[in-house]
Enzyme design. Structure first.
Site, PDB file in Angstrom:
ATOM      1  N   ASP A  45      19.784 -10.437  38.449  1.00 41.83           N
ATOM      2  CA  ASP A  45      20.167 -11.783  38.888  1.00 41.83           C
ATOM      3  C   ASP A  45      20.850 -11.728  40.253  1.00 41.83           C
ATOM      4  OD1 ASP A  45      19.141 -13.177  36.728  1.00 41.83           O
ATOM      5  OD2 ASP A  45      20.917 -12.781  35.517  1.00 41.83           O
ATOM      6  N   GLY A  46      21.607 -10.644  40.474  1.00 47.04           N
ATOM      7  CA  GLY A  46      22.265 -10.458  41.767  1.00 47.04           C
ATOM      8  C   GLY A  46      21.227 -10.406  42.893  1.00 47.04           C
ATOM      9  N   ASN A 126      24.727 -20.027  41.939  1.00 50.46           N
ATOM     10  CA  ASN A 126      25.538 -19.813  40.725  1.00 50.46           C
ATOM     11  C   ASN A 126      26.810 -20.655  40.738  1.00 50.46           C
ATOM     12  OD1 ASN A 126      24.096 -18.017  39.208  1.00 50.46           O
ATOM     13  ND2 ASN A 126      25.331 -16.223  39.706  1.00 50.46           N
ATOM     14  N   GLU A 127      27.656 -20.375  41.742  1.00 52.34           N
ATOM     15  CA  GLU A 127      28.958 -21.049  41.776  1.00 52.34           C
ATOM     16  C   GLU A 127      29.672 -20.736  43.072  1.00 52.34           C
ATOM     17  OE1 GLU A 127      29.415 -17.345  41.580  1.00 52.34           O
ATOM     18  OE2 GLU A 127      29.210 -17.767  39.465  1.00 52.34           O
ATOM     19  N   ARG A 152      47.734 -25.410  39.866  1.00 52.95           N
ATOM     20  CA  ARG A 152      48.444 -24.187  40.257  1.00 52.95           C
ATOM     21  C   ARG A 152      47.916 -23.066  39.377  1.00 52.95           C
ATOM     22  NH1 ARG A 152      51.992 -28.106  40.836  1.00 52.95           N
ATOM     23  NH2 ARG A 152      53.340 -28.165  42.654  1.00 52.95           N
ATOM     24  N   ASP A 154      45.390 -19.089  39.415  1.00 51.66           N
ATOM     25  CA  ASP A 154      44.659 -18.066  40.175  1.00 51.66           C
ATOM     26  C   ASP A 154      43.498 -18.657  40.972  1.00 51.66           C
ATOM     27  OD1 ASP A 154      46.366 -16.229  39.208  1.00 51.66           O
ATOM     28  OD2 ASP A 154      44.898 -15.058  38.075  1.00 51.66           O
ATOM     29  N   ALA A 189      42.933 -19.121  35.212  1.00 49.71           N
ATOM     30  CA  ALA A 189      44.340 -18.864  34.892  1.00 49.71           C
ATOM     31  C   ALA A 189      45.282 -19.898  35.511  1.00 49.71           C
ATOM     32  CB  ALA A 189      44.739 -17.446  35.335  1.00 49.71           C
TER      33      ALA A 189
HETATM   34  P1  NAP Z   1      28.145  -8.176  40.206  1.00 39.80           P
HETATM   35  O1  NAP Z   1      29.627  -8.201  39.973  1.00 39.80           O
HETATM   36  O2  NAP Z   1      27.499  -6.901  40.615  1.00 39.80           O
HETATM   37  O3  NAP Z   1      27.369  -8.704  38.896  1.00 39.80           O
HETATM   38  C1  NAP Z   1      27.844  -9.687  38.079  1.00 39.80           C
HETATM   39  C2  NAP Z   1      26.982  -9.813  36.824  1.00 39.80           C
HETATM   40  O4  NAP Z   1      26.631 -11.199  36.691  1.00 39.80           O
HETATM   41  C3  NAP Z   1      25.678  -9.015  36.824  1.00 39.80           C
HETATM   42  O5  NAP Z   1      25.499  -8.455  35.543  1.00 39.80           O
HETATM   43  C4  NAP Z   1      24.650 -10.085  37.098  1.00 39.80           C
HETATM   44  O6  NAP Z   1      23.373  -9.791  36.521  1.00 39.80           O
HETATM   45  C5  NAP Z   1      25.251 -11.257  36.360  1.00 39.80           C
HETATM   46  N1  NAP Z   1      24.743 -12.568  36.756  1.00 39.80           N
HETATM   47  C6  NAP Z   1      24.513 -13.058  38.001  1.00 39.80           C
HETATM   48  N2  NAP Z   1      24.058 -14.310  37.932  1.00 39.80           N
HETATM   49  C7  NAP Z   1      23.995 -14.621  36.613  1.00 39.80           C
HETATM   50  C8  NAP Z   1      23.603 -15.772  35.895  1.00 39.80           C
HETATM   51  N3  NAP Z   1      23.211 -16.880  36.535  1.00 39.80           N
HETATM   52  N4  NAP Z   1      23.681 -15.757  34.540  1.00 39.80           N
HETATM   53  C9  NAP Z   1      24.114 -14.672  33.891  1.00 39.80           C
HETATM   54  N5  NAP Z   1      24.491 -13.535  34.501  1.00 39.80           N
HETATM   55  C10 NAP Z   1      24.443 -13.524  35.852  1.00 39.80           C
HETATM   56  O7  NAP Z   1      27.848  -9.289  41.287  1.00 39.80           O
HETATM   57  P2  NAP Z   1      26.476  -9.803  41.852  1.00 39.80           P
HETATM   58  O8  NAP Z   1      25.328  -9.087  41.208  1.00 39.80           O
HETATM   59  O9  NAP Z   1      26.565  -9.827  43.331  1.00 39.80           O
HETATM   60  O10 NAP Z   1      26.512 -11.293  41.296  1.00 39.80           O
HETATM   61  C11 NAP Z   1      27.442 -12.231  41.761  1.00 39.80           C
HETATM   62  C12 NAP Z   1      27.815 -13.053  40.554  1.00 39.80           C
HETATM   63  O11 NAP Z   1      28.690 -12.298  39.749  1.00 39.80           O
HETATM   64  C13 NAP Z   1      28.603 -14.301  40.884  1.00 39.80           C
HETATM   65  O12 NAP Z   1      27.759 -15.367  41.244  1.00 39.80           O
HETATM   66  C14 NAP Z   1      29.356 -14.522  39.588  1.00 39.80           C
HETATM   67  O13 NAP Z   1      28.675 -15.447  38.751  1.00 39.80           O
HETATM   68  C15 NAP Z   1      29.350 -13.195  38.888  1.00 39.80           C
HETATM   69  N6  NAP Z   1      30.744 -12.776  38.671  1.00 39.80           N
HETATM   70  C16 NAP Z   1      31.187 -12.781  37.388  1.00 39.80           C
HETATM   71  C17 NAP Z   1      32.496 -12.479  37.113  1.00 39.80           C
HETATM   72  C18 NAP Z   1      32.962 -12.520  35.700  1.00 39.80           C
HETATM   73  O14 NAP Z   1      32.141 -12.804  34.815  1.00 39.80           O
HETATM   74  N7  NAP Z   1      34.252 -12.270  35.446  1.00 39.80           N
HETATM   75  C19 NAP Z   1      33.386 -12.136  38.143  1.00 39.80           C
HETATM   76  C20 NAP Z   1      32.893 -12.144  39.453  1.00 39.80           C
HETATM   77  C21 NAP Z   1      31.554 -12.474  39.707  1.00 39.80           C
HETATM   78  P3  NAP Z   1      22.407  -8.638  37.075  1.00 39.80           P
HETATM   79  O15 NAP Z   1      22.986  -7.355  36.576  1.00 39.80           O
HETATM   80  O16 NAP Z   1      21.095  -8.980  36.450  1.00 39.80           O
HETATM   81  O17 NAP Z   1      22.377  -8.716  38.568  1.00 39.80           O
END
Ligand code: NAP
Length: 267
Positions: A45-46, A126-127, A152, A154, A189
């Site tokens: 997804d990334g 995504n967001e 107020r 995070d 938070a």
């Molecule tokens: P990453 O930290 O390497 O991966 C974050 C995880 O989110 C990966 O497992 C990715 O899947 C999964 N993901 C991305 N889009 C998704 C979706 N629409 N539905 C379900 N899972 C999804 O970061 P990245 O690959 O660059 O992705 C950035 C995304 O990470 C941000 O958009 C945010 O949504 C997510 N994120 C999540 C958290 C959290 O859950 N606490 C914190 C920070 C960011 P793949 O392994 O298939 O790439």
């Protein structure tokens, strides 16, 4: 049919990318990095987030398709060993008895940031999140130009329906079907006590509503837009709403959203 491939960069994805190009050439597909009709993302997804941001200025004229090289992705629904079948379908040579490809559209979020040096615009698949790099975020949240709450904590996360399964889910937000044109605001938070009060529940806004977040102290903020980080000083306001444009995915076979959710989180 003009196509482009973006891969995650790991050996498996690079190898698959090469074999995709070989098969595509055999089927008469034209590689075009500038104006492809279809962008293929190979990875997770990334990788799809990267593909989207690479082509964000051409969103209305592109359809995306994802091949996953790890676990099942929300944006990537073809497996590595199905590449020949996918290329065959992309080339229009598929069995006429099969279902015709369908385009599905998912909502995006438009974001406008105003700080002392000007205005900048972003689009999110995504967001976006707004977090502080030095202490608590203090921000006034308005909905449709009416003061809603003083936040107020995070930070604040505002997600699209297809992003609702990502960061938003970790924050206790609801999963929203991407046919619903909405955005979801979730708190990261928040501080809640007798002095400070926020709603505490995720809020879902329809597409004709908008939300403004006003910085209420001098703070250095981190804005994340999908996988990208932007440091913002002197933030004045953030306006977000469901975007007018949507992302298109090409579906050569059905793969319902709730099956994806089940596969990703329950199986
Ligand atoms: P990453 O930290 O390497 O991966 C974050 C995880 O989110 C990966 O497992 C990715 O899947 C999964 N993901 C991305 N889009 C998704 C979706 N629409 N539905 C379900 N899972 C999804 O970061 P990245 O690959 O660059 O992705 C950035 C995304 O990470 C941000 O958009 C945010 O949504 C997510 N994120 C999540 C958290 C959290 O859950 N606490 C914190 C920070 C960011 P793949 O392994 O298939 O790439």
């Amino acid at each position: 049919m003009r196509y482009y491939v973006l891969d995650r960069g790991d050996q498996l994805s690079v190898d698959l990318s090469e074999s995709f190009h070989k098969l595509a050439a055999e089927q008469g597909l034209e590689l075009d990095a500038k104006s492809p009709d279809i962008v293929v993302s190979i990875g997770g997804d990334g990788t799809m987030l990267h593909a989207f941001h690479t082509f964000k200025d051409r969103i209305p004229s592109i359809a995306f398709v994802g091949i996953h090289t790890g676990h099942l992705g929300f944006y990537a629904d073809w497996k590595a060993d199905e590449i020949p079948e996918l290329v065959h379908m992309m080339s229009g040579h598929a069995d006429p008895g099969l279902l015709k490809p369908r385009i599905v559209n998912y909502p995006l979020i438009d974001l406008e940031i105003v700080n002392k040096s000007g205005t900048s615009s972003y689009v999110c698949l995504n967001e976006f999140t707004l977090k502080s790099v030095d202490g608590t975020v203090v921000a006034q949240v308005d909905i449709n130009d009416q003061m809603f709450e003083m936040f107020r904590g995070d930070g604040i996360c505002v997600s699209t329906p297809s992003g609702s399964t990502a960061y938003n889910k970790s924050l206790g937000g609801a999963m929203i079907h991407p046919s619903i044109e909405a955005l979801q605001i979730t708190e990261i938070a928040s501080i809640n006590n007798r002095v400070f009060r926020t709603m505490g529940s995720p809020l879902v806004l329809p597409k004709h509503h908008h939300c403004d977040i006003y910085s209420r102290k001098e703070q250095n903020l981190l804005l994340t837009v999908d996988h990208n980080n932007v440091h913002i000083s002197d933030l004045i306001s953030v306006r977000c709403q469901v975007a007018k444009q949507k992302i298109s995915f090409v579906r050569y076979r059905p793969f319902p959203f709730w099956n994806r959710v089940r596969n990703a989180f329950l199986e």
